[in-house]
Motif scaffolding. Sequence first.
Motif, PDB file in Angstrom:
ATOM      1  N   GLY A  57       0.820  -1.199   0.000  1.00  0.00           N
ATOM      2  CA  GLY A  57       0.000   0.000   0.000  1.00  0.00           C
ATOM      3  C   GLY A  57       0.857   1.252   0.000  1.00  0.00           C
ATOM      4  N   VAL A  58       0.299   2.356   0.524  1.00  0.00           N
ATOM      5  CA  VAL A  58       1.002   3.640   0.530  1.00  0.00           C
ATOM      6  C   VAL A  58       2.025   3.653   1.662  1.00  0.00           C
ATOM      7  CG1 VAL A  58       0.791   6.135   0.746  1.00  0.00           C
ATOM      8  CG2 VAL A  58      -0.967   4.826  -0.473  1.00  0.00           C
ATOM      9  N   ILE A  59       3.294   3.943   1.285  1.00  0.00           N
ATOM     10  CA  ILE A  59       4.388   3.943   2.255  1.00  0.00           C
ATOM     11  C   ILE A  59       4.909   5.370   2.398  1.00  0.00           C
ATOM     12  CG2 ILE A  59       6.681   3.039   2.775  1.00  0.00           C
ATOM     13  CD1 ILE A  59       6.051   0.660   0.996  1.00  0.00           C
ATOM     14  N   ALA A  60       5.008   5.832   3.667  1.00  0.00           N
ATOM     15  CA  ALA A  60       5.523   7.176   3.940  1.00  0.00           C
ATOM     16  C   ALA A  60       7.027   7.230   3.711  1.00  0.00           C
ATOM     17  CB  ALA A  60       5.184   7.581   5.369  1.00  0.00           C
ATOM     18  N   ALA A  61       7.573   8.454   3.561  1.00  0.00           N
ATOM     19  CA  ALA A  61       8.987   8.644   3.221  1.00  0.00           C
ATOM     20  C   ALA A  61       9.921   8.079   4.280  1.00  0.00           C
ATOM     21  CB  ALA A  61       9.268  10.132   3.011  1.00  0.00           C
ATOM     22  N   ALA A  62       9.492   8.055   5.552  1.00  0.00           N
ATOM     23  CA  ALA A  62      10.372   7.547   6.608  1.00  0.00           C
ATOM     24  C   ALA A  62      10.763   6.100   6.363  1.00  0.00           C
ATOM     25  CB  ALA A  62       9.672   7.678   7.959  1.00  0.00           C
ATOM     26  N   ALA A  63       9.911   5.338   5.667  1.00  0.00           N
ATOM     27  CA  ALA A  63      10.185   3.920   5.426  1.00  0.00           C
ATOM     28  C   ALA A  63      11.231   3.711   4.341  1.00  0.00           C
ATOM     29  CB  ALA A  63       8.893   3.185   5.057  1.00  0.00           C
ATOM     30  N   PHE A  64      11.442   4.731   3.495  1.00  0.00           N
ATOM     31  CA  PHE A  64      12.476   4.582   2.461  1.00  0.00           C
ATOM     32  C   PHE A  64      13.484   5.739   2.520  1.00  0.00           C
ATOM     33  CE2 PHE A  64       8.615   6.348   0.499  1.00  0.00           C
ATOM     34  CZ  PHE A  64       9.055   7.552  -0.020  1.00  0.00           C
ATOM     35  N   ALA A  65      13.726   6.228   3.749  1.00  0.00           N
ATOM     36  CA  ALA A  65      14.637   7.361   3.921  1.00  0.00           C
ATOM     37  C   ALA A  65      16.062   7.036   3.476  1.00  0.00           C
ATOM     38  CB  ALA A  65      14.643   7.797   5.398  1.00  0.00           C
ATOM     39  N   ASP A  66      16.440   5.739   3.524  1.00  0.00           N
ATOM     40  CA  ASP A  66      17.807   5.373   3.144  1.00  0.00           C
ATOM     41  C   ASP A  66      18.126   5.731   1.694  1.00  0.00           C
ATOM     42  OD1 ASP A  66      18.373   4.444   5.623  1.00  0.00           O
ATOM     43  OD2 ASP A  66      18.005   2.329   5.171  1.00  0.00           O
ATOM     44  N   VAL A  67      17.111   5.779   0.845  1.00  0.00           N
ATOM     45  CA  VAL A  67      17.382   6.040  -0.574  1.00  0.00           C
ATOM     46  C   VAL A  67      17.905   7.457  -0.791  1.00  0.00           C
ATOM     47  CG1 VAL A  67      15.612   4.399  -1.257  1.00  0.00           C
ATOM     48  CG2 VAL A  67      15.043   6.825  -1.159  1.00  0.00           C
ATOM     49  N   PHE A  68      17.631   8.361   0.143  1.00  0.00           N
ATOM     50  CA  PHE A  68      18.056   9.747  -0.043  1.00  0.00           C
ATOM     51  C   PHE A  68      19.575   9.895   0.097  1.00  0.00           C
ATOM     52  CE2 PHE A  68      13.641  10.263   1.703  1.00  0.00           C
ATOM     53  CZ  PHE A  68      13.059  10.567   0.493  1.00  0.00           C
ATOM     54  N   GLU A  69      20.261   8.868   0.644  1.00  0.00           N
ATOM     55  CA  GLU A  69      21.718   8.901   0.745  1.00  0.00           C
ATOM     56  C   GLU A  69      22.377   8.677  -0.611  1.00  0.00           C
ATOM     57  OE1 GLU A  69      22.893   6.058   3.603  1.00  0.00           O
ATOM     58  OE2 GLU A  69      21.769   6.969   5.252  1.00  0.00           O
ATOM     59  N   ASP A  70      21.611   8.109  -1.537  1.00  0.00           N
ATOM     60  CA  ASP A  70      22.114   7.860  -2.883  1.00  0.00           C
ATOM     61  C   ASP A  70      21.830   9.102  -3.725  1.00  0.00           C
ATOM     62  OD1 ASP A  70      22.310   7.100  -5.629  1.00  0.00           O
ATOM     63  OD2 ASP A  70      22.187   5.001  -5.043  1.00  0.00           O
ATOM     64  N   ALA A  71      22.875   9.882  -4.031  1.00  0.00           N
ATOM     65  CA  ALA A  71      22.697  11.160  -4.718  1.00  0.00           C
ATOM     66  C   ALA A  71      21.993  10.983  -6.068  1.00  0.00           C
ATOM     67  CB  ALA A  71      24.042  11.852  -4.912  1.00  0.00           C
ATOM     68  N   GLU A  72      22.380   9.953  -6.790  1.00  0.00           N
ATOM     69  CA  GLU A  72      21.786   9.725  -8.112  1.00  0.00           C
ATOM     70  C   GLU A  72      20.302   9.377  -7.990  1.00  0.00           C
ATOM     71  OE1 GLU A  72      22.234   6.631 -11.892  1.00  0.00           O
ATOM     72  OE2 GLU A  72      23.812   6.761 -10.368  1.00  0.00           O
ATOM     73  N   LEU A  73      19.981   8.520  -7.019  1.00  0.00           N
ATOM     74  CA  LEU A  73      18.589   8.113  -6.815  1.00  0.00           C
ATOM     75  C   LEU A  73      17.762   9.278  -6.286  1.00  0.00           C
ATOM     76  CD1 LEU A  73      16.826   5.636  -7.145  1.00  0.00           C
ATOM     77  CD2 LEU A  73      17.422   4.941  -4.821  1.00  0.00           C
ATOM     78  N   SER A  74      18.366  10.075  -5.394  1.00  0.00           N
ATOM     79  CA  SER A  74      17.664  11.241  -4.843  1.00  0.00           C
ATOM     80  C   SER A  74      17.345  12.240  -5.957  1.00  0.00           C
ATOM     81  CB  SER A  74      18.539  11.895  -3.775  1.00  0.00           C
ATOM     82  OG  SER A  74      17.929  13.068  -3.284  1.00  0.00           O
ATOM     83  N   ALA A  75      18.302  12.443  -6.890  1.00  0.00           N
ATOM     84  CA  ALA A  75      18.062  13.362  -8.004  1.00  0.00           C
ATOM     85  C   ALA A  75      16.944  12.837  -8.910  1.00  0.00           C
ATOM     86  CB  ALA A  75      19.347  13.552  -8.806  1.00  0.00           C
ATOM     87  N   GLU A  76      16.941  11.531  -9.138  1.00  0.00           N
ATOM     88  CA  GLU A  76      15.893  10.929  -9.965  1.00  0.00           C
ATOM     89  C   GLU A  76      14.524  11.097  -9.317  1.00  0.00           C
ATOM     90  OE1 GLU A  76      15.145   6.655 -12.285  1.00  0.00           O
ATOM     91  OE2 GLU A  76      17.033   7.037 -11.233  1.00  0.00           O
ATOM     92  N   LEU A  77      14.480  10.942  -7.974  1.00  0.00           N
ATOM     93  CA  LEU A  77      13.226  11.145  -7.244  1.00  0.00           C
ATOM     94  C   LEU A  77      12.768  12.599  -7.353  1.00  0.00           C
ATOM     95  CD1 LEU A  77      11.007  10.360  -5.217  1.00  0.00           C
ATOM     96  CD2 LEU A  77      12.655  10.826  -3.376  1.00  0.00           C
TER      97      LEU A  77
END
Length: 881
Positions: A657-677
């Motif tokens: 279902g709908v997942i809040a940002a806190a559950a995938f906060a680790d992805v923000f450490e990846d600069a490339e993935l964060s830019a894509e988001l």
Amino acid sequence: MAKAKHTGADAPRMEADEVARMRRLEEYDIIGTSPEREYDDIARLAADALNAPIALLCLTERDRHWFKAHIGTDLVEVPRSESFCDHAMRDDRVFVVPDASADPRFRDYPLVAGPPGLRFYAGKTIVAADGHQIGTLCVCDTEPRSGIDARQRRAIESLARLAADRLELRRHQLRMQLERRRAAEAEAEARRAHERLRDAIEMVPQALVFRDADDRYVLWNRRYAELYSDIADLLKPGISYEEILRASLDRGNHVEAIDDKEAWLANRLVKRNGVAPIREQKLRDGRWLRIEERQTADGGVVGVHIDITELKTREAHFRLLFEGNPLPMFVFDRSSLVLLAVNQAMIDQLGYDRDALIGMNVLALHAQDERDTVRTVIGSDRLEMSPVVVRRYITAGGSIIHALPYRQVIDYHGTSAVLVALVDVTERIAAEERVSYLAHHDTLTGLPNRAAFEARLDRAVSEARRTRTNVGLCLIDIDHFKDINDTLGHGAGDAVLRFVADHLRQAVRTSDFIARLGGDEFAVILPDISGDRALEVVSKRLLGLDAVRLKEVALPAGLSASIGIARFPADAWTAEQLIQNADIALYRSKTSGRARLTVFDSELRRRIHERINLKNRFRQAIRAGEIMPYYQAIIDLDSGRVCGLEALARWRHPDRGVIAAAAFADVFEDAELSAELGLAMLERSTDDMQDWERLRLPYCRIGLNVTAGDLRLPGFVDEVLATLSAKRLDPTRLLVEVTENVVIDREDGLVITALNELARHGLRIALDDFGTGHASLTHLKKVDVFSLKIDQSFVRNLVGNREDRAIVNAVIGLGASLGIRTVAEGIETIEQAAMLRAAGCTAGQGYLFSRPIPAGEVPRLVTAYADTPWSPAANAATRVA
């Protein structure tokens, strides 16, 4: 005839190194030159010695034998495939073919089967000083023979050596012209040429004279008559040696006999009866001769007279070269190792008096730990072929110089000695050591760097595997180091790094190894650590930074570090795995509150794998359109209506279902993935804005969170502006939210430039989480800030905490003074909202007003607040389910 034996590993010398052999031949610069008398004389001597009609001095190229001298034939070359000489070059002795027509190897050769119909061949390899076979000296006859006798064999061997030495002399003359500036090499080469020339003079004739058993002249060659031209008119068969000697004495050829000619003559004739093997003679015109006489089997004498005038001159020159050479040089007795001679440069270099050096054991000049090795090298039969390696020499003052010793075995006044020339490389060694140090050490802290660390860890793990011991690896990261750099400057950051390095040096054992891996990351290798308890004790010493010392050096008292620990063999079997697992443990320490240590276990690896899987799955989710914005309302605290919306990323997971940002906060450490988001959120949010524009919904503006990494991306600003333009959206409707620390931007100024460029095109800029970072009022002047967002950590305890209330009031007052709107985050109670409104806060957001909702529910929310504005007296949150 015996042949030299060769195996697969010991192939014929000419084939083993043909390139080097040809290179040596080229150094003589003789191929294709005109005939020269000295080489013709050698060939003629060979023909005379074997009483043969044909004699050749052959130089062997890749495909042919070229004749530098050819006596009795007009031939100037023959192919190697049709030549006796190739066979001669495979034999270490004189190669003899008694009858070529009867030998299956040669009978089909054109020179045998056709004219001139060669039958007999005898040849000896001409061997260069370096061992390469460069050609042959051979004699041929059209009549077969049974072989050659020992005298003939010795004659052709001696003449072959003479040819080699004449070639060597030619090569040295060429090299002396080209290498005069290289004094040490020129002297060494000249010394070798001198020794080879002396050997040739002792063994090989230039001028020949034959006398019978009655000491009467029988035969002499042209060179002999040339040397003794003043008595040439007396030379005739049958004249006695005494008559010639008296005539020569009368005509002034023996200057040493001027005082008493008769006594000298009597003494000379007595020596003649014993056949003095070698003597020297000075002629009246100043020339010097060396004379060698050998008794023949029939009682006669063969005399060899060689002009050594040039050699005498060179000996004088060599003495000058030795004494005046700028390179330190010395001569020592090879047997006793006692120094026999030194030049002035040697005295100046080492600082000894000449008298102190003469008679000193040469080993005393060497560093103590090198003496046994040097003694072994000197005693080797292959001393001159030993590798030239850097040695350490002790000066009179006790200091050390590094030098390359170039050695040459010489005859020094009848003593087997070694001539050494030193090339001082002390400065080069010091420079190399400095370069090596810099290549393996960090210049700021003086600690070994990553390259040295990786090499040391490999050795430690290999040793532990061999000895069945343990190795501990601690990776250490300074907490909040970037904040120190950003707020206090890089000078303070450097001071912290040096402080931590000193702390680590004091905290570890002498057997441990510390390194700075880069940035604020350090590593400590703990070899042979006895158990987890010992590892933990050492690690805690590493963790504890002395607050008193921090204060003394004016560094932040709250400085701390995080540590990750992995063990060999408990956690890893290779150095690479050990680093990976310690890094996993370090990450755990940093994400668990910092200022702590974590020992690796399998659960940490499982979590890391989960993070990796999460990032991979999240990347797929972005591309599948599963990431979408949810919106939380921002309420104007005066009007009670919606004055904006903050777009928050949500993941509509197909299973969860709908997942809040806190559950995938680790992805923000990846600069490339964060830019894509960020780009995906921009696209989806502006789509929603288009929909609301069509509905004429008064949503005011959308806040979109942007990172420093997004702002540094090339083309990011253009992408935002192009998206707004393509969708015909008013740029003032998009608010870019960045955290307070982003505007500090100490690195390159790209973030500030990008923000101001966006603001110049009408976009609004908001500083998020204001009050939690390190921005100063100076930074607020650099960016056109539209609003300050007060962090919810201050709002949460606003009612009951006086300090938080003071901070909130200060931020609101700051915003009012600068004409900047203030927005309070995390409002959950009417009391908080009322207090903020009373303090003059512009707007607020939080669960009191609305939870984040999908785009489809935004119109209902905005309309509800438009119809019934919020006020402290009426809790609007009840209208938003």
